[in-house]
Design an enzyme around this catalytic site. Sequence first.
Site, PDB file in Angstrom:
ATOM      1  N   ARG A   1       5.283 -13.023   9.742  1.00 34.62           N
ATOM      2  CA  ARG A   1       5.946 -11.773   9.396  1.00 34.62           C
ATOM      3  C   ARG A   1       7.308 -11.705  10.077  1.00 34.62           C
ATOM      4  O   ARG A   1       7.569 -12.447  11.030  1.00 34.62           O
ATOM      5  CB  ARG A   1       5.090 -10.583   9.827  1.00 34.62           C
ATOM      6  CG  ARG A   1       4.796 -10.560  11.324  1.00 34.62           C
ATOM      7  CD  ARG A   1       3.808  -9.469  11.714  1.00 34.62           C
ATOM      8  NE  ARG A   1       4.385  -8.142  11.617  1.00 34.62           N
ATOM      9  CZ  ARG A   1       3.993  -7.231  10.744  1.00 34.62           C
ATOM     10  NH1 ARG A   1       3.024  -7.490   9.893  1.00 34.62           N
ATOM     11  NH2 ARG A   1       4.556  -6.053  10.716  1.00 34.62           N
TER      12      ARG A   1
ATOM     13  N   GLU B   1       0.874  -1.163   0.000  1.00 33.76           N
ATOM     14  CA  GLU B   1       0.000   0.000   0.000  1.00 33.76           C
ATOM     15  C   GLU B   1       0.923   1.227   0.000  1.00 33.76           C
ATOM     16  O   GLU B   1       1.785   1.338   0.870  1.00 33.76           O
ATOM     17  CB  GLU B   1      -0.879  -0.004   1.256  1.00 33.76           C
ATOM     18  CG  GLU B   1      -1.911   1.091   1.199  1.00 33.76           C
ATOM     19  CD  GLU B   1      -2.781   1.183   2.447  1.00 33.76           C
ATOM     20  OE1 GLU B   1      -2.768   0.264   3.277  1.00 33.76           O
ATOM     21  OE2 GLU B   1      -3.460   2.221   2.560  1.00 33.76           O
TER      22      GLU B   1
ATOM     23  N   LYS C   1       4.301   0.574   9.768  1.00 32.85           N
ATOM     24  CA  LYS C   1       4.356   1.813   8.987  1.00 32.85           C
ATOM     25  C   LYS C   1       3.767   2.981   9.764  1.00 32.85           C
ATOM     26  O   LYS C   1       4.222   4.112   9.624  1.00 32.85           O
ATOM     27  CB  LYS C   1       3.593   1.638   7.671  1.00 32.85           C
ATOM     28  CG  LYS C   1       4.472   1.085   6.580  1.00 32.85           C
ATOM     29  CD  LYS C   1       3.853   1.288   5.219  1.00 32.85           C
ATOM     30  CE  LYS C   1       2.886   0.169   4.912  1.00 32.85           C
ATOM     31  NZ  LYS C   1       2.418   0.166   3.527  1.00 32.85           N
TER      32      LYS C   1
END
Length: 555
Positions: A261, A35, A271
Amino acid sequence: MPELELPKDDFVRDIIRDDLSKGSHQAVITRFPPEPNGYLHIGHAKSICLNFGVAKEFGGHCHLRFDDTNPAKEEQEFIDSIKEDVSWLGFDWGENLFHASDYFEQLYSWAESLINKGLAYVCDLSAEEMREYRGTLTEPGRDSPYRNRSVEENLSLFREMRAGGFPEGSKTLRAKIDMASGNMNLRDPALYRIKHAAHPRTGSTWKIYPTYDYAHGQSDAIEGITHSLCTLEFADHRPLYDWLIEHLTVPARPRQYEFARLNLTHTVLSKRVLMRLVSEGHVTGWDDPRMPTIRGMRRRGVPPEALKDFIGRLAISKSDSTIEMQMLDHSIREHLNEHAERRMAVLKPLKLTIRNWPKGQTEMLEVPNHPGRPELGTRKIPFSGSLWIEADDFMEDPPRKFFRLGPGREVRLRFAYLVTCEDFIKNETGEVTEIICTYDPATAGGNAPDGRKVKGIIHWVSAVHAIEAEVLLTSQLFKSENPSAGGDPIEDIDANSLEVVKEVKLEPELASALAGYPVQFERLGYFNRDPAQSQLAFIRTIGLRDSWAKTQTKG
Ligand code: ATP
Ligand code: MG
């Protein structure tokens, strides 16, 4: 045929191997779907290496797809930086650059088809009411009062939403699934939200935007993605992913698989937090060398090969874990030790004068660029009777085991001569400002012909010829191993993690150092020319000491 690397072994590759051997797929197509609401970090690098890696190993393709469904937070700057960072890591999407926004029209018409099938409705609940109606993990949700609108009413409201007829937040399009589902993601999830922000690619065409859950799987289907790899937190979204694929007439049936992850000690890979570090000014930017961003690491001088080596050592598994930062450091050191050329620089300079050196004479010494790799060639460095050495390499009253300089002690100057300290000079405050030595002309190259033992070797820079630069020394941005453990990671920032050292003395060759080709400053560590400054400046990539390798061999 491109050259194939031997596939590694993990559950993702097992699935792919199985699918290919059964003929479920002819070729592997993966995607990396960032994104564009921030810069990429090392966690993303794990996903990039996995997606591009398996595609390459099995002779398929990996798409770069921007998940650009939220214009409020997304910017062209991020799109550009992501492309650059993926390329810098050495991956090539070729012609396969896509955007979820390429599919807005198709996604919209599929949404209408859900409405037509009675599987989606326009809901007027506010975000807060929606949360209330949603229930909890232990309690079922309640049906929205708008759930049973007719197909005609839903269609006309949805078209009006698209046309910009309603304010932001006043309505959503929701899938009609099951408000009592044990899986919260199936409790009539939102498919579209009203947003009036301009989109970097579609401008003001759209007033409604698909949610991640709605756009993602359908984009996968449009692109013919065979294995949609995402992180574990999306496991609970998979039933929704499958539900949508099942109820829409999509051109392919992609499947989602989840892997753990990357979490790293001493940093934060979120983020949202990284954005705060930048916007609140806790760091100098996304490329601050203390940031876990690809940008930050690149500026620091971390080679892409070292990053990929580190990621290659990580397991692709189904359970979450946290990796020690020292393991990354180890990969960086190992790579730089082999590839970085050696140079001499003095961080904390102290003048050393050779009393018996012929006045005004300069000797050019030819020295190897790398002690173990003659193929990296040699360079010439000037030696003279006036040098800079590290202040720490002299002690007025040294203990017996201090093998560097002190009154009456002899030391080897790297690549040059043996020198003996005869005297030293102090200023009014008692600080030593100059060391007076004599050199032994018979010891050129640092060898004593009489075989006398001199243990210490110190580095130096000729004072007459030295150039100066600023050096940035960084340490971990966060004090704790888990910066979020105490709540807000911002509270855990180490205010002393960035030190600027001015007027560092460098051998002249360093004037032409290039960013991206870190060098070893002998005895000090690895340093990269700072690409963000126009004047000559260096950033310490990493120190020399490898604590991680030691703990690994001990256990
Ligand atoms: P957010 O969605 O909160 O903005 P994100 O880190 O998930 O943040 P994306 O741009 O959606 O950002 O991530 C792109 C891809 O990178 C996703 O497939 C995501 O699963 C993967 N990814 C993100 N963080 C990690 C991580 N720490 N380890 C491995 N993969 C990650
Ligand atoms: Mg995400």
